[in-house]
Design a protein around this motif. Sequence first.
Motif, PDB file in Angstrom:
ATOM      1  N   ILE A 129       0.833  -1.196   0.000  1.00 17.73           N
ATOM      2  CA  ILE A 129       0.000   0.000   0.000  1.00 17.73           C
ATOM      3  C   ILE A 129       0.872   1.252   0.000  1.00 17.73           C
ATOM      4  N   GLU A 130       0.249   2.389  -0.302  1.00 20.05           N
ATOM      5  CA  GLU A 130       0.924   3.689  -0.311  1.00 20.05           C
ATOM      6  C   GLU A 130       2.081   3.737  -1.307  1.00 20.05           C
ATOM      7  N   TYR A 131       1.934   2.990  -2.405  1.00 16.72           N
ATOM      8  CA  TYR A 131       2.911   3.019  -3.502  1.00 16.72           C
ATOM      9  C   TYR A 131       4.309   2.601  -3.039  1.00 16.72           C
ATOM     10  N   GLN A 132       4.339   1.599  -2.183  1.00 17.53           N
ATOM     11  CA  GLN A 132       5.602   1.100  -1.649  1.00 17.53           C
ATOM     12  C   GLN A 132       5.876  -0.315  -2.166  1.00 17.53           C
ATOM     13  N   GLY A 133       7.113  -0.775  -1.951  1.00 19.11           N
ATOM     14  CA  GLY A 133       7.494  -2.130  -2.319  1.00 19.11           C
ATOM     15  C   GLY A 133       7.872  -2.255  -3.782  1.00 19.11           C
ATOM     16  N   GLU A 134       7.863  -3.493  -4.265  1.00 22.18           N
ATOM     17  CA  GLU A 134       8.185  -3.744  -5.667  1.00 22.18           C
ATOM     18  C   GLU A 134       7.063  -3.225  -6.566  1.00 22.18           C
ATOM     19  N   SER A 135       7.434  -2.891  -7.791  1.00 26.26           N
ATOM     20  CA  SER A 135       6.440  -2.340  -8.716  1.00 26.26           C
ATOM     21  C   SER A 135       6.671  -2.857 -10.127  1.00 26.26           C
ATOM     22  N   VAL A 136       5.628  -2.764 -10.934  1.00 27.07           N
ATOM     23  CA  VAL A 136       5.720  -3.037 -12.373  1.00 27.07           C
ATOM     24  C   VAL A 136       5.079  -1.882 -13.109  1.00 27.07           C
ATOM     25  N   GLY A 137       5.619  -1.574 -14.273  1.00 24.62           N
ATOM     26  CA  GLY A 137       5.144  -0.431 -15.033  1.00 24.62           C
ATOM     27  C   GLY A 137       6.184   0.672 -15.037  1.00 24.62           C
ATOM     28  N   PRO A 138       5.812   1.862 -15.449  1.00 24.78           N
ATOM     29  CA  PRO A 138       4.450   2.256 -15.852  1.00 24.78           C
ATOM     30  C   PRO A 138       4.044   1.675 -17.202  1.00 24.78           C
ATOM     31  N   TYR A 139       2.750   1.353 -17.299  1.00 25.29           N
ATOM     32  CA  TYR A 139       2.189   0.793 -18.520  1.00 25.29           C
ATOM     33  C   TYR A 139       1.332   1.847 -19.222  1.00 25.29           C
ATOM     34  N   PRO A 140       1.683   2.242 -20.436  1.00 23.46           N
ATOM     35  CA  PRO A 140       0.825   3.152 -21.196  1.00 23.46           C
ATOM     36  C   PRO A 140      -0.189   2.408 -22.072  1.00 23.46           C
ATOM     37  N   SER A 141      -0.173   1.069 -22.006  1.00 25.14           N
ATOM     38  CA  SER A 141      -1.071   0.266 -22.839  1.00 25.14           C
ATOM     39  C   SER A 141      -1.496  -0.989 -22.079  1.00 25.14           C
ATOM     40  N   ASP A 142      -2.414  -1.742 -22.659  1.00 25.83           N
ATOM     41  CA  ASP A 142      -2.995  -2.914 -22.001  1.00 25.83           C
ATOM     42  C   ASP A 142      -1.948  -3.983 -21.692  1.00 25.83           C
ATOM     43  N   GLN A 143      -2.211  -4.708 -20.588  1.00 29.16           N
ATOM     44  CA  GLN A 143      -1.361  -5.822 -20.179  1.00 29.16           C
ATOM     45  C   GLN A 143      -2.240  -7.051 -19.953  1.00 29.16           C
ATOM     46  N   PRO A 144      -2.253  -8.011 -20.890  1.00 30.57           N
ATOM     47  CA  PRO A 144      -3.131  -9.177 -20.755  1.00 30.57           C
ATOM     48  C   PRO A 144      -2.725 -10.137 -19.644  1.00 30.57           C
TER      49      PRO A 144
END
Length: 268
Positions: free
Chosen positions: A183-198
């Motif tokens: 929560i609160e935009y913490q930890g590991e992340s993926v992206g940023p995605y400007p398009s769809d991710q199936p």
Amino acid sequence: MGNPESQEGLKPDVHYIKFGVSSKTLEKLNDNVGAVWLYKSADDLKVNLYSDLDWGGTKQEVTSSCTSLPSKNYSSIELAWQNPGVYLCKDSEGKECSVYTSSQTKLADGFNDNVRSIRFKNSPATQYGAVLHEDQNYEGICWAVDQFTNISPVTMTGGVSSITVFLRPEASQGKGVTLYDDIEYQGESVGPYPSDQPALGDFNDKARSIKIDGNYMALLFRDDNYGNECEVLKNSDPNLLIGNTVVCKGLFCIGSGVNSVMVIPVKK
């Protein structure tokens, strides 16, 4: 005849019915139509009367309010709205439609689970798109669409019960959608995605907060390839464990989490 809306000049024994959408029958006025009153101009609304039920037989175009008609023998009416918006229709021909220009937690009376096609009427400055939801309050399976489409039980198994309406921008701006495993935009992340991710691969079921940078809207799906329940987010959310049925459903957060994401540019 007078104006039925205000009752001014209306004779006591005159019967009338007010229609906001097309109807296969004129009910008690079948074969007994004396006059028509238009509440909108012909620029906003096209009206046709038909001599038979189900829009059959001879068609009579009505271009203005009139106190007399060539005949009284009409049994159905078609209202073709011309103003921009999203049109949900009970038929594939687009005769029985209800128009939406904003999101609605439930559809107009008679349209719940009865939508069979969707149409868009746009202007150069206003381009509409929509997300159709299986359940009221934007819940259940959803489907994003921005062009004429016939809707069958195959595409929306439970029908359509609510709608998210959005405006398409001239161009996308910003980085897109980033998912975080805390929560609160913490930890590991993926992206940023400007398009769809199936599919999110190793990040499946891990999203706990989401940051939206730019003029985007995110659709979070429980399964790969945009399947199962979905949630529409127009803004960043620091805690997906609260109020998000895809990530957390029920008292004990029973749910598989986010497995795919649609990223849609919208006008904000």
